[in-house]
Design a protein around this motif. Structure first.
Motif, PDB file in Angstrom:
ATOM      1  N   GLU A   1       0.731  -1.223  -0.030  1.00 32.57           N
ATOM      2  CA  GLU A   1      -0.108  -0.152   0.060  1.00 32.57           C
ATOM      3  C   GLU A   1       0.975   1.311  -0.029  1.00 32.57           C
ATOM      4  O   GLU A   1       0.642   2.174  -0.783  1.00 32.57           O
TER       5      GLU A   1
ATOM      6  N   LYS B   1      -5.494   7.475  -2.731  1.00 29.02           N
ATOM      7  CA  LYS B   1      -5.940   6.489  -1.753  1.00 29.02           C
ATOM      8  C   LYS B   1      -7.032   5.661  -2.742  1.00 29.02           C
ATOM      9  O   LYS B   1      -6.652   4.321  -2.755  1.00 29.02           O
TER      10      LYS B   1
ATOM     11  N   ARG C   1      -6.157   1.619  -3.832  1.00 23.21           N
ATOM     12  CA  ARG C   1      -7.115   0.662  -3.586  1.00 23.21           C
ATOM     13  C   ARG C   1      -7.616  -0.184  -4.908  1.00 23.21           C
ATOM     14  O   ARG C   1      -8.010  -1.257  -4.762  1.00 23.21           O
TER      15      ARG C   1
ATOM     16  N   LEU D   1      -5.037  -2.353  -6.058  1.00 24.89           N
ATOM     17  CA  LEU D   1      -4.912  -3.496  -5.285  1.00 24.89           C
ATOM     18  C   LEU D   1      -6.202  -4.559  -5.600  1.00 24.89           C
ATOM     19  O   LEU D   1      -5.831  -6.010  -5.382  1.00 24.89           O
TER      20      LEU D   1
ATOM     21  N   TYR E   1      -5.366  -6.807  -2.083  1.00 27.91           N
ATOM     22  CA  TYR E   1      -6.004  -6.104  -1.196  1.00 27.91           C
ATOM     23  C   TYR E   1      -5.727  -6.522   0.408  1.00 27.91           C
ATOM     24  O   TYR E   1      -5.367  -5.733   1.105  1.00 27.91           O
TER      25      TYR E   1
ATOM     26  N   ARG F   1      -2.329  -6.021   1.663  1.00 27.74           N
ATOM     27  CA  ARG F   1      -1.867  -4.721   1.206  1.00 27.74           C
ATOM     28  C   ARG F   1      -0.756  -4.168   2.423  1.00 27.74           C
ATOM     29  O   ARG F   1       0.141  -3.372   2.058  1.00 27.74           O
TER      30      ARG F   1
END
Ligand code: ADP
Ligand code: ADP
Length: 224
Positions: free
Chosen positions: A93, A112, A116, A119, A125, A128
Motif C-alpha cells: 500500500e 488512496k 485501492r 490492489l 487488497y 496490502r
C-alpha cells in the motif's frame, strides 16, 4: 489502439542481431509473443517501451510516433520487465502510494482511491499491509501489474511474467491480466504455449529476431 511496427532491426554492440527486419501490427486485446530463449522477445519489448533504440525501422501506437516521441508513449505505457529488481521493506500500500506520487498524483485522497483500485484488481487488497519483499513470486508479479496500472495505461507490455510461477500462482496471475486486458493492448511474452492458449486472442511466434507466424491460438493449436 493499434501498434504498428515496420522493418525494425536491433543489433547489439557484440554484433548480435536480436531483431531482424521485423514488421507486425497488433490491435486491442491480449497479444501473445511466443518464442524460445534468445528469440528476441525481450529485445523487442524493450525497444517498444523505448528503453533502447533500434538501428532502423518505425513504431507507431495510434497516432504516437513511438521512436520520436517517447514521452507521449511513456504516459500511456505500462511495462513490467522480466526481473523487477529489489523490493524495499515497505508495505504494498505504501509503496504504491509512493509510486503514484512519482507519477504525479499529488492529491492524497485521489492516490488512496487509485491504490485501492489497483490492489483490488490484482487481488492484493487483503495483503496490502505486508512487505512486498516478503511476497511470493506470484504476488510480486501481481504487484508489478498493480504498479503499472497506476497511470491507467493503454499499452501494457509484460515480459515473461509467468516464468518461475507455480501452477496456482500462474493461474491467478493470468486471471488478473485477463481482467485488465479487455480495454487496452497487452503484449505478453512467454515460452509456454498454454499461457497463450488460455489468454490471448492473437499470437506470434518469434525466433531469430523474426516473426515466423502471426496467427490465433485456435489456429496454432490445430497446427501444433
Ligand atoms: P553497454 O551499453 O554498457 O556496452 P550493453 O548494451 O552491451 O552494455 O549491455 C546492456 C545490458 O545488457 C548490460 O546490463 C549487460 O549486462 C546486458 N547484456 C549484455 N549481453 C547480454 C546478453 N547476451 N543477453 C542478455 N543481456 C545481456
Ligand atoms: P528472449 O527475450 O526471447 O530470450 P532476448 O531479446 O533477451 O531474447 O535476446 C535475443 C538475443 O540478443 C540473444 O542472442 C541475446 O543473447 C542477445 N542480447 C539480449 N540483450 C543483449 C544485450 N544487452 N547485449 C547483447 N546481446 C544481447
Amino acid at each position: 489502439m493499434k501498434l504498428v511496427i515496420k522493418n525494425l532491426t536491433k543489433t547489439y554492440k557484440n554484433g548480435v542481431k536480436a531483431i531482424d527486419n521485423l514488421s507486425i501490427e497488433i490491435g486491442t486485446g491480449m497479444f501473445g509473443l511466443l518464442g524460445p530463449n534468445g528469440a528476441g522477445k525481450s529485445s523487442l519489448m524493450r525497444t517498444i517501451a523505448t528503453l533502447q533504440s533500434p538501428d532502423s525501422g518505425s513504431i507507431t501506437f495510434g497516432d504516437i510516433n513511438v521512436l520520436e516521441d517517447n514521452m507521449s508513449l511513456r504516459k500511456i505505457l505500462g511495462y513490467l520487465p522480466q526481473s523487477f529488481g529489489v523490493y524495499p521493506k515497505m508495505s504494498a500500500e505504501d509503496l504504491l502510494d509512493y509510486f503514484a506520487t512519482l507519477k504525479g498524483v499529488s492529491n492524497k485522497e485521489e492516490r488512496k482511491t487509485i491504490v485501492r483500485e489497483v490492489l483490488e484488481i490484482t487481488n492484493l487488497y487483503d495483503v496490502r499491509r505486508k512487505h512486498v519483499a516478503g511476497y511470493s513470486g506470484g504476488m510480486k508479479q501481481r504487484f508489478g501489474i498493480a504498479q503499472l496500472l497506476l497511470n491507467n495505461p493503454k499499452l501494457i507490455i509484460v515480459d515473461e511474467p509467468t516464468a518461475g510461477l507455480d501452477p496456482a500462482e500462474r493461474h491467478k496471475f493470468l486471471n488478473v491480466l485477463r481482467e485488465v486486458g479487455s480495454n487496452c493492448t497487452i503484449i505478453f511474452s512467454t515460452h509456454i504455449v498454454e499461457d497463450v492458449k488460455e489468454l490471448c486472442n492473437e499470437m506470434a511466434v518469434l525466433n531469430g529476431g523474426k516473426i515466423l507466424k502471426h496467427t490465433t491460438p485456435q489456429k496454432a493449436t490445430k497446427e501444433l
